[in-house]
Design a protein around this motif. Structure first.
Motif, short mmCIF file in Angstrom:
data_model
loop_
_atom_site.label_atom_id
_atom_site.label_comp_id
_atom_site.label_asym_id
_atom_site.label_seq_id
_atom_site.Cartn_x
_atom_site.Cartn_y
_atom_site.Cartn_z
N THR A 1 0.84 -1.20 0.00
CA THR A 1 0.00 0.00 0.00
C THR A 1 0.87 1.25 0.00
OG1 THR A 1 -1.77 -1.16 1.18
CG2 THR A 1 -1.81 1.24 1.24
N VAL A 2 0.63 2.13 -0.95
CA VAL A 2 1.41 3.37 -1.06
C VAL A 2 0.80 4.42 -0.14
CG1 VAL A 2 2.25 5.18 -2.59
CG2 VAL A 2 2.06 2.82 -3.43
N SER A 3 1.56 4.81 0.85
CA SER A 3 1.16 5.85 1.79
C SER A 3 1.88 7.14 1.41
CB SER A 3 1.48 5.42 3.22
OG SER A 3 1.14 6.42 4.15
N SER A 4 2.35 7.89 2.38
CA SER A 4 3.09 9.12 2.11
C SER A 4 3.95 9.45 3.32
CB SER A 4 2.13 10.28 1.85
OG SER A 4 2.82 11.52 1.81
N GLY A 5 5.08 10.09 3.07
CA GLY A 5 5.95 10.52 4.16
C GLY A 5 5.26 11.46 5.13
N GLU B 1 -1.82 3.29 6.83
CA GLU B 1 -0.73 2.66 7.57
C GLU B 1 -1.26 1.82 8.73
OE1 GLU B 1 2.50 5.22 8.53
OE2 GLU B 1 2.97 5.52 6.40
N ARG B 2 -2.23 2.35 9.46
CA ARG B 2 -2.79 1.60 10.58
C ARG B 2 -3.57 0.38 10.08
NH1 ARG B 2 0.53 4.09 12.05
NH2 ARG B 2 0.61 5.80 13.57
N PHE B 3 -4.29 0.54 8.98
CA PHE B 3 -5.05 -0.57 8.40
C PHE B 3 -4.11 -1.69 7.98
CE2 PHE B 3 -7.30 -2.41 4.62
CZ PHE B 3 -8.39 -2.94 5.31
N SER B 4 -3.03 -1.34 7.30
CA SER B 4 -2.06 -2.33 6.84
C SER B 4 -1.37 -3.02 8.02
CB SER B 4 -1.02 -1.67 5.93
OG SER B 4 -0.10 -2.61 5.44
N GLN B 5 -1.01 -2.25 9.04
CA GLN B 5 -0.38 -2.83 10.22
C GLN B 5 -1.30 -3.85 10.89
OE1 GLN B 5 0.56 0.97 12.20
NE2 GLN B 5 2.62 0.18 12.48
N GLY B 6 -2.57 -3.48 11.02
CA GLY B 6 -3.52 -4.38 11.65
C GLY B 6 -3.69 -5.67 10.87
N PHE C 1 2.20 -7.86 4.31
CA PHE C 1 1.63 -6.52 4.14
C PHE C 1 2.74 -5.50 4.37
CE2 PHE C 1 -2.04 -9.04 5.18
CZ PHE C 1 -3.10 -8.44 4.51
N GLN C 2 2.75 -4.46 3.55
CA GLN C 2 3.72 -3.39 3.75
C GLN C 2 3.16 -2.07 3.24
OE1 GLN C 2 7.45 -2.71 1.30
NE2 GLN C 2 8.42 -3.51 3.15
N LEU D 1 10.99 -4.96 0.27
CA LEU D 1 9.77 -5.70 0.59
C LEU D 1 9.91 -6.55 1.85
CD1 LEU D 1 8.09 -6.99 -2.69
CD2 LEU D 1 7.05 -5.67 -0.86
N LYS D 2 11.10 -7.00 2.15
CA LYS D 2 11.31 -7.82 3.35
C LYS D 2 11.91 -7.01 4.50
CE LYS D 2 11.57 -12.48 1.46
NZ LYS D 2 12.34 -13.74 1.45
N ALA D 3 11.81 -5.68 4.40
CA ALA D 3 12.43 -4.82 5.41
C ALA D 3 11.47 -4.45 6.54
CB ALA D 3 12.97 -3.55 4.76
N GLY D 4 10.27 -5.03 6.54
CA GLY D 4 9.32 -4.73 7.61
C GLY D 4 8.00 -4.22 7.08
N GLU D 5 7.06 -4.00 8.00
CA GLU D 5 5.70 -3.64 7.60
C GLU D 5 5.57 -2.19 7.13
OE1 GLU D 5 3.96 -2.77 12.09
OE2 GLU D 5 3.72 -4.75 11.18
N GLN D 6 6.58 -1.36 7.39
CA GLN D 6 6.58 0.01 6.90
C GLN D 6 7.97 0.38 6.39
OE1 GLN D 6 4.51 3.16 9.11
NE2 GLN D 6 3.84 1.63 10.58
N THR D 7 8.01 1.10 5.29
CA THR D 7 9.28 1.56 4.75
C THR D 7 9.06 2.86 3.99
OG1 THR D 7 11.08 1.02 3.19
CG2 THR D 7 8.92 0.14 2.69
#
Length: 307
Positions: free
Chosen positions: A184-188, A208-213, A225-226, A261-267
């Protein structure tokens, strides 16, 4: 005295450990191919298709092209038929993969039945929730947005509802197969309080919260998910800003982001934007909320748009 010395020693050790951990984190981001290697068949091992929303231009288009180069057939979804058809021909000629185009406007209601019908039964490896909309190019206070009611409706439908509905359509098949990626593309600007971009930033915080959940809920089912949160990327949404050290082309950004992609749920999708994010997050909140900052930020965006 001995107790005080012990306390200071422990505090100093904690500070050193924190700094070492931060340095190690930075070094890992500098060399993603070493620390987060992806097998050559990583994407095709997840499935046969990529589904990309907002794919006719910018970041979405770049994801479609890059994932096709990795051997995935692609479903590209956007509202501009001519651009979709042109992109489909280009991808088919250059990569030989299959392409499905779906013309739809994500700011509208009752569009998801057609999407579901067209992708029913596909072995989807990755869903890229990319489509997004700014209420206005130049940031401003909420009540200064022209046609505010209409823009609120469009932004929430496009930025929030689309991601939820697309996950609802595609996630069950991934869970059944025990594999898949939802990017999912979020924003800084979702990382900080961001007045004058309030509506847009709030939708990105939701993503971001939706993807984390969902990652917590479905990690055991083999789903990755990321969220990826870029700052400067030269696209139509940003007025095709001139590229520089901090502003990437869409193609550059996408190639970089897929390495994490394997660096964690947010990048942030790149080391440059990660460092920029860390710096911005260190700015006191009262500065970000000040009238002077709002004015200077507006002027900065205007200059970037004109350059």
């Amino acid at each position: 005295m001995a107790l005080i010395e012990l306390i200071f020693t422990l505090v100093g050790a904690c500070v050193v450990l924190f700094c070492c951990a931060r340095l190690a984190h930075v070094l890992m981001k500098l060399y993603p191919r070493v620390w987060y290697p992806l097998p050559e068949n990583f994407f095709t091992s997840m499935g046969k298709w990529a589904v990309i929303t907002g794919a006719s231009d910018g970041i979405g288009k770049a994801y479609a092209q890059e994932l096709a180069r990795h051997g995935l057939n692609v479903v590209i979804i956007s509202r501009t038929k001519e651009k979709l058809d042109r992109l489909a021909r280009d991808i088919e000629v250059k990569t030989g993969v299959k392409v499905i185009t779906i013309v739809t406007d994500f700011t509208k209601e009752d569009i998801y039945g057609v999407i579901k019908e067209n992708i029913q039964g596909l072995d989807v490896a990755i869903l890229v929730n990319n489509v997004g909309k700014l209420p206005t190019f130049i940031p401003c206070r909420l009540l200064e947005i022209d046609h505010l009611e209409e823009k609120m409706y469009q932004v929430i439908n496009c930025n929030v509802k689309t991601t939820v509905k697309m996950c609802r359509i595609i996630l069950p098949g991934m869970v059944e197969r025990g594999r898949g990626i939802i990017l999912t593309v979020s924003s800084g600007i979702a990382k900080i309080p961001c007045p004058i971009y309030t509506l847009y930033a709030a939708t990105k915080v939701f993503l971001e919260r939706f993807s984390q959940g969902l990652q917590a809920e479905y990690r055991s089912d083999g789903i990755l998910f990321q969220t990826v949160s870029p700052f400067g990327v030269s696209t139509a949404m940003t007025g095709y800003q001139k590229t520089d050290f901090f502003t990437f082309t869409a193609e550059e950004f996408v190639r970089n982001s897929l390495m994490y992609l394997k660096a964690g749920e947010q990048t942030y999708g790149s080391i440059v934007h990660a460092v920029l994010g860390w710096v911005i997050q260190a700015i006191p909140t009262w500065v970000l909320r000040s009238e002077a900052f709002h004015h200077n930020f507006q002027e900065f965006v205007k200059k970037k748009m004109d350059s």
